[in-house]
Design a protein around this motif. Structure first.
Motif, PDB file in Angstrom:
ATOM      1  N   GLN A  21     -10.810   8.005   4.685  1.00  0.00           N
ATOM      2  CA  GLN A  21      -9.791   6.962   4.644  1.00  0.00           C
ATOM      3  C   GLN A  21      -8.771   7.240   5.742  1.00  0.00           C
ATOM      4  O   GLN A  21      -8.215   8.333   5.827  1.00  0.00           O
ATOM      5  CB  GLN A  21      -9.092   6.943   3.289  1.00  0.00           C
ATOM      6  N   LEU A  22      -8.564   6.256   6.596  1.00  0.00           N
ATOM      7  CA  LEU A  22      -7.608   6.394   7.693  1.00  0.00           C
ATOM      8  C   LEU A  22      -6.208   6.040   7.216  1.00  0.00           C
ATOM      9  O   LEU A  22      -5.989   4.994   6.596  1.00  0.00           O
ATOM     10  CB  LEU A  22      -7.998   5.495   8.861  1.00  0.00           C
ATOM     11  N   LEU A  23      -5.275   6.913   7.508  1.00  0.00           N
ATOM     12  CA  LEU A  23      -3.881   6.698   7.157  1.00  0.00           C
ATOM     13  C   LEU A  23      -3.081   6.483   8.437  1.00  0.00           C
ATOM     14  O   LEU A  23      -3.331   7.117   9.455  1.00  0.00           O
ATOM     15  CB  LEU A  23      -3.318   7.897   6.394  1.00  0.00           C
ATOM     16  N   GLY A  24      -2.128   5.608   8.385  1.00  0.00           N
ATOM     17  CA  GLY A  24      -1.293   5.367   9.557  1.00  0.00           C
ATOM     18  C   GLY A  24      -0.642   4.005   9.452  1.00  0.00           C
ATOM     19  O   GLY A  24      -1.094   3.132   8.697  1.00  0.00           O
ATOM     20  N   GLY A  25       0.405   3.832  10.201  1.00  0.00           N
ATOM     21  CA  GLY A  25       1.129   2.574  10.136  1.00  0.00           C
ATOM     22  C   GLY A  25       0.320   1.401  10.618  1.00  0.00           C
ATOM     23  O   GLY A  25       0.450   0.287  10.123  1.00  0.00           O
ATOM     24  N   LYS A  26      -0.575   1.632  11.584  1.00  0.00           N
ATOM     25  CA  LYS A  26      -1.331   0.521  12.158  1.00  0.00           C
ATOM     26  C   LYS A  26      -2.734   1.001  12.527  1.00  0.00           C
ATOM     27  O   LYS A  26      -2.951   1.550  13.603  1.00  0.00           O
ATOM     28  CB  LYS A  26      -0.613  -0.024  13.394  1.00  0.00           C
ATOM     29  N   VAL A  27      -3.669   0.791  11.620  1.00  0.00           N
ATOM     30  CA  VAL A  27      -5.066   1.147  11.879  1.00  0.00           C
ATOM     31  C   VAL A  27      -5.720  -0.014  12.620  1.00  0.00           C
ATOM     32  O   VAL A  27      -5.720  -1.144  12.131  1.00  0.00           O
ATOM     33  CB  VAL A  27      -5.822   1.432  10.574  1.00  0.00           C
ATOM     34  N   PRO A  28      -6.259   0.217  13.821  1.00  0.00           N
ATOM     35  CA  PRO A  28      -6.857  -0.882  14.595  1.00  0.00           C
ATOM     36  C   PRO A  28      -7.990  -1.571  13.838  1.00  0.00           C
ATOM     37  O   PRO A  28      -8.779  -0.924  13.149  1.00  0.00           O
ATOM     38  CB  PRO A  28      -7.385  -0.178  15.853  1.00  0.00           C
ATOM     39  N   ASP A  29      -8.062  -2.881  13.981  1.00  0.00           N
ATOM     40  CA  ASP A  29      -9.126  -3.639  13.309  1.00  0.00           C
ATOM     41  C   ASP A  29     -10.510  -3.171  13.731  1.00  0.00           C
ATOM     42  O   ASP A  29     -11.457  -3.192  12.932  1.00  0.00           O
ATOM     43  CB  ASP A  29      -8.974  -5.132  13.624  1.00  0.00           C
ATOM     44  N   TRP A  30     -10.645  -2.748  14.997  1.00  0.00           N
ATOM     45  CA  TRP A  30     -11.957  -2.353  15.465  1.00  0.00           C
ATOM     46  C   TRP A  30     -12.446  -1.068  14.798  1.00  0.00           C
ATOM     47  O   TRP A  30     -13.643  -0.800  14.764  1.00  0.00           O
ATOM     48  CB  TRP A  30     -11.987  -2.220  16.992  1.00  0.00           C
ATOM     49  N   MET A  31     -11.529  -0.286  14.203  1.00  0.00           N
ATOM     50  CA  MET A  31     -11.955   0.912  13.480  1.00  0.00           C
ATOM     51  C   MET A  31     -12.711   0.525  12.209  1.00  0.00           C
ATOM     52  O   MET A  31     -13.712   1.148  11.854  1.00  0.00           O
ATOM     53  CB  MET A  31     -10.747   1.779  13.145  1.00  0.00           C
ATOM     54  N   THR A  32     -12.230  -0.492  11.513  1.00  0.00           N
ATOM     55  CA  THR A  32     -12.958  -0.950  10.331  1.00  0.00           C
ATOM     56  C   THR A  32     -14.265  -1.617  10.730  1.00  0.00           C
ATOM     57  O   THR A  32     -15.246  -1.573   9.987  1.00  0.00           O
ATOM     58  CB  THR A  32     -12.099  -1.922   9.506  1.00  0.00           C
ATOM     59  N   GLN A  33     -14.296  -2.196  11.930  1.00  0.00           N
ATOM     60  CA  GLN A  33     -15.549  -2.790  12.429  1.00  0.00           C
ATOM     61  C   GLN A  33     -16.588  -1.709  12.695  1.00  0.00           C
ATOM     62  O   GLN A  33     -17.801  -1.960  12.616  1.00  0.00           O
ATOM     63  CB  GLN A  33     -15.254  -3.582  13.720  1.00  0.00           C
ATOM     64  N   LEU A  34     -16.136  -0.498  12.977  1.00  0.00           N
ATOM     65  CA  LEU A  34     -17.057   0.620  13.172  1.00  0.00           C
ATOM     66  C   LEU A  34     -17.530   1.218  11.843  1.00  0.00           C
ATOM     67  O   LEU A  34     -18.510   1.960  11.817  1.00  0.00           O
ATOM     68  CB  LEU A  34     -16.397   1.718  14.011  1.00  0.00           C
TER      69      LEU A  34
END
Length: 370
Positions: free
Chosen positions: A352-365
């Motif tokens: 699970q990625l934590l952070g203020g702004k997780v790029p949309d392309w990360m979920t696409q991966l």
């Protein structure tokens, strides 16, 4: 109910024990005598399910294969005996995509590629190929897609014929099923003639079916013109053409789809199918049975970008580990031992990625965010 299952199917006892007695077998060596009294038969791709295997069985009600491919199943014979059948399409798609991405990143590092300047040709754009296309697009890689059945059925599908793709692509990744007849056969799709069409330096990745590439023709071609090649699948498994090994950048033992999630998802899909057949409510879910991952959460900053993603991915999986295992053990232990002894590997979604702004392309991966 007597349930016979391939010993390499993860969590099979945990899923199916509510439905009957689970007995495990070696999928490569199983005989008609071994499954003579099976009421449910659960297999993987190494087992040929046909009249010969079921010659002594009169009790079988259901056959399930925890794989995408079904060419090892004589579906006509099963239908003739009124035996229900299902497969697990898409179960390991994400696992195979992560394997291919890891291979591309490894080749890019070895040959100092700028991936934004490369064109990836994807041959076979089904569950896996489509997901790979979406991941590659997220990474800024140009795409060529080849899928004759989709082109015939979908007017809007942008199709590049295979021979044309061979002349244009910088990387070709194969994700087609094994099709022997019809208008678009895939057996020896990449033969000597197609190999001669490839651009110099065009990289080849095969994580579909071994015989999609003519292995003997590939060996002859590589002895005269080396190029980057990644093979996870081989002709005549488990008796593979080991003479190819010195010419390959990455060699593995048909394990691209062997993430913990990918294999267990196939088991879950068959469990759900059998519950439906028996009109029973499923009591097990994959999320409840998976072991806790070694790395659960990762904090990323607003500075996280495309150059950083492969470092995060390698923390979970680096295909070069499997290449090293293959080269060290293939002669002493053999192909099937490598598959059976495959070390645990988790998919991107386990973190699970934590952070203020997780790029949309990360979920696409395939990563997940909070």
């Amino acid at each position: 109910m007597k349930i016979y299952a391939d010993e390499n199917m993860p969590l099979v006892a945990e899923f199916f024990e509510q439905l009957g007695q689970v007995k495990l077998f070696n999928g490569r060596t199983v005989s008609a005598t071994d499954v003579a009294d099976a009421e449910v038969l659960l297999v993987r791709s190494v087992t040929q399910v046909n009249q010969a295997l079921l010659a002594q069985n009169t009790a079988l009600r259901y056959v399930g294969t925890a794989t995408i491919g079904t060419e090892h199943i004589d579906q006509g014979y099963l239908a003739g005996r009124n035996i229900s059948f299902s497969s697990a399409p898409g179960c390991n798609a994400q696992s195979v995509v992560e394997y291919v991405l890891s291979a591309i990143w490894a080749l890019a590092e070895k040959y100092q590629w700028q991936l934004s300047g490369k064109t990836l040709g994807i041959v076979g754009v089904g569950h896996i190929g489509q997901r790979l296309a979406e991941a590659a697009a997220a990474l800024g890689i140009k795409l060529l897609l080849c899928d004759p059945p989709r082109a015939a059925a979908e007017p809007d599908f942008t199709h590049t014929p295979f021979r044309a793709l061979c002349t244009q692509a910088d990387i070709i990744s194969f994700h087609t099923p094994m099709v022997l007849t019809g208008p678009a056969p895939s057996w020896h799709l990449l033969d000597a003639e197609a190999l001669a069409l490839l651009k110099p330096g065009c990289a080849l990745i095969n994580a579909s079916r071994g015989a999609v590439i003519d292995n003997e023709a590939l060996l002859q071609a590589l002895t005269h013109r080396p190029r980057p090649v990644v093979l996870d699948v081989w002709e005549h498994e488990p008796e593979i053409l080991q003479a190819l090994l010195p010419y390959l950048d990455i060699a593995t033992a048909h394990i691209a789809g062997h993430s913990i999630e990918g294999k267990a998802r196939g088991t879950e899909m068959l469990y759900q199918q059998l519950c439906t057949l028996l009109n029973q409510q499923p009591l097990r879910q994959l999320a409840d049975l998976l072991a806790r991952p070694a790395v659960e959460k990762v904090q990323i900053s607003d500075n996280f970008g495309l150059p950083d993603v492969q470092n995060l991915a390698r923390m979970l999986y680096d295909v070069r580990r499997d290449d090293a295992l293959f080269r060290f053990h293939i002669q002493r232990e053999g192909f099937d031992w490598l598959r059976k002894s495959y070390p645990p590997r988790r998919e991107f979604s386990s973190v699970q990625l934590l952070g203020g702004k997780v790029p949309d392309w990360m979920t696409q991966l395939g990563f997940t965010s909070q």
